[in-house]
Design an enzyme around this catalytic site. Structure first.
Site, PDB file in Angstrom:
ATOM      1  CD  GLN A  69      -3.059  -0.435  -0.109  1.00  0.00           C
ATOM      2  OE1 GLN A  69      -3.121   0.731  -0.437  1.00  0.00           O
ATOM      3  NE2 GLN A  69      -3.767  -1.376  -0.721  1.00  0.00           N
ATOM      4  CB  SER A  70       4.094   2.039  -1.605  1.00  0.00           C
ATOM      5  OG  SER A  70       4.844   3.206  -1.894  1.00  0.00           O
ATOM      6  CG  ASN A  71       0.362   6.571   0.931  1.00  0.00           C
ATOM      7  OD1 ASN A  71      -0.768   6.281   0.553  1.00  0.00           O
ATOM      8  ND2 ASN A  71       0.732   6.494   2.204  1.00  0.00           N
TER       9      ASN A  71
END
Ligand SMILES: *Cc1c(COP(=O)(O)O)cnc(C)c1O
Length: 324
Positions: A69-71
């Site tokens: 879930q890397s922004n």
């Protein structure tokens, strides 16, 4: 240094009296969760410099990495697509799964080439990204590699510029700035740019520990000062690692309660991976007296898609009471 104009700037700097009064501090928030639309958050400020360099080199593909879930990976994918570049995202997953939610949904919508990598490979991410870069080059593409979180000297300049923005938005310097710290580039830029805007930076670690980030942030600052000789000494800064919770991306019940409180008290929506942990640190440090009476700037770094991918961890009952 070449810079693209990607973020919606200046982001608002707003007082939060409903929260600050209750905590006994003069609290303000820098709304870097509002730097854009789907690409929003702190990473665009770094990408203004990183992607300017990529375009200058004639790159047509951007390679980067992060957690599932890397922004940062999502912001890179969205902005790359808007600039007509392709993106390859190396995302770390323990069990190889990749739920299509939150950031991953956005990654796929903008056509990112996602490759799931194991935590072991993630530890060798520099090597792995170099290998992917070689492969792409052999296939006739022109790749540009951006490190985890966009956190290198060039990326950190985005936060030097952000502090210049704060200086222009306020009459009096803040006593202290608090920000979530995951790869160090944001904290490094803030400390380097804060003179006249804030006296001190507290970088709230969301993973790893104080020693790790002291080294990381110190190295990025040193490299940034070598890259841009107009940069002076950083303001006083330290890493606070008491509030990182059980693991990266995993929060405690107390952290979630602070997030729910901020939402209900003042409409401040935080994310469980970064800004929620930093905000919980702010609450705890206010209650313990460490921040008592201070003029405090909280940098809201975004992360909304990650929150929306964790809806089931909050235990919120749509039919229950909303008393706080
Ligand atoms: C990446 C990120 C951070 C941390 O910034 P670093 O420069 O990686 O330390 C904080 N908040 C959010 C929402 C992020 O995505």
């Amino acid at each position: 240094m070449k810079r693209l104009r990607l973020a919606h700037l200046p982001t608002p700097l707003v007082p939060l009296p409903r929260i600050g009064d209750e905590l006994g501090i003069d609290l303000w928030v820098k709304r870097d969760d509002a730097t854009g639309g789907a690409e929003s958050g702190n990473k665009i400020r770094k990408l203004e410099y990183l992607l300017a360099a990529a375009l200058e080199e004639g790159a047509d593909t951007v390679i980067t990495c992060g957690g599932v879930q890397s922004n940062h990976a999502r912001a890179t994918a969205v902005v790359s697509a808007s600039l007509g570049m392709r993106s390859v995202l190396l995302l770390r997953s323990t069990d190889g799964s990749l739920p299509v939610a939150g950031n991953v949904l956005l990654d796929l919508l903008v056509g990112a080439d996602i490759r799931v990598i194991t935590p072991d490979d993630y530890r060798r991410r520099h090597e792995v990204m170099a290998r992917v870069s070689d492969e792409l080059r052999a296939a006739g593409r022109r790749p540009y590699v951006i490190p985890e979180g966009g956190s290198n000297a060039l990326g950190s300049l985005g936060y030097v510029a952000a502090m210049e923005e704060v200086r222009q938005q306020t009459d009096a310097p803040f006593d202290v700035v608090l920000v979530a710290c995951g790869s160090g580039g944001t904290a490094a830029g803030i400390a380097l740019g804060a003179a006249g805007a804030a006296e001190e930076l507290v970088a709230v670690a969301v993973c790893n520990d104080e020693a790790y980030f002291r080294e990381r942030i110190g190295t990025i600052m040193e490299d940034a000062r070598a890259l841009d000789d107009t940069l002076g000494e950083p303001v006083s800064w330290r890493v606070e690692d008491r509030f990182k919770g059980p693991a990266y991306g995993v929060s405690t019940e107390a952290q979630r309660q602070s997030m729910i409180w901020a939402g209900r008290r003042a409409g401040v929506v935080l994310d469980p991976v970064y800004s929620g942990k930093a905000f919980h640190a702010l609450v705890e440090m206010s209650r313990s007296g460490e921040l008592a009476g201070k003029r405090v700037l909280f940098v809201h770094t975004g992360g909304l898609p990650g929150l929306l991918a964790q809806s089931d961890t909050f235990g919120l009952n749509p039919l229950g009471s909303s008393d706080v």
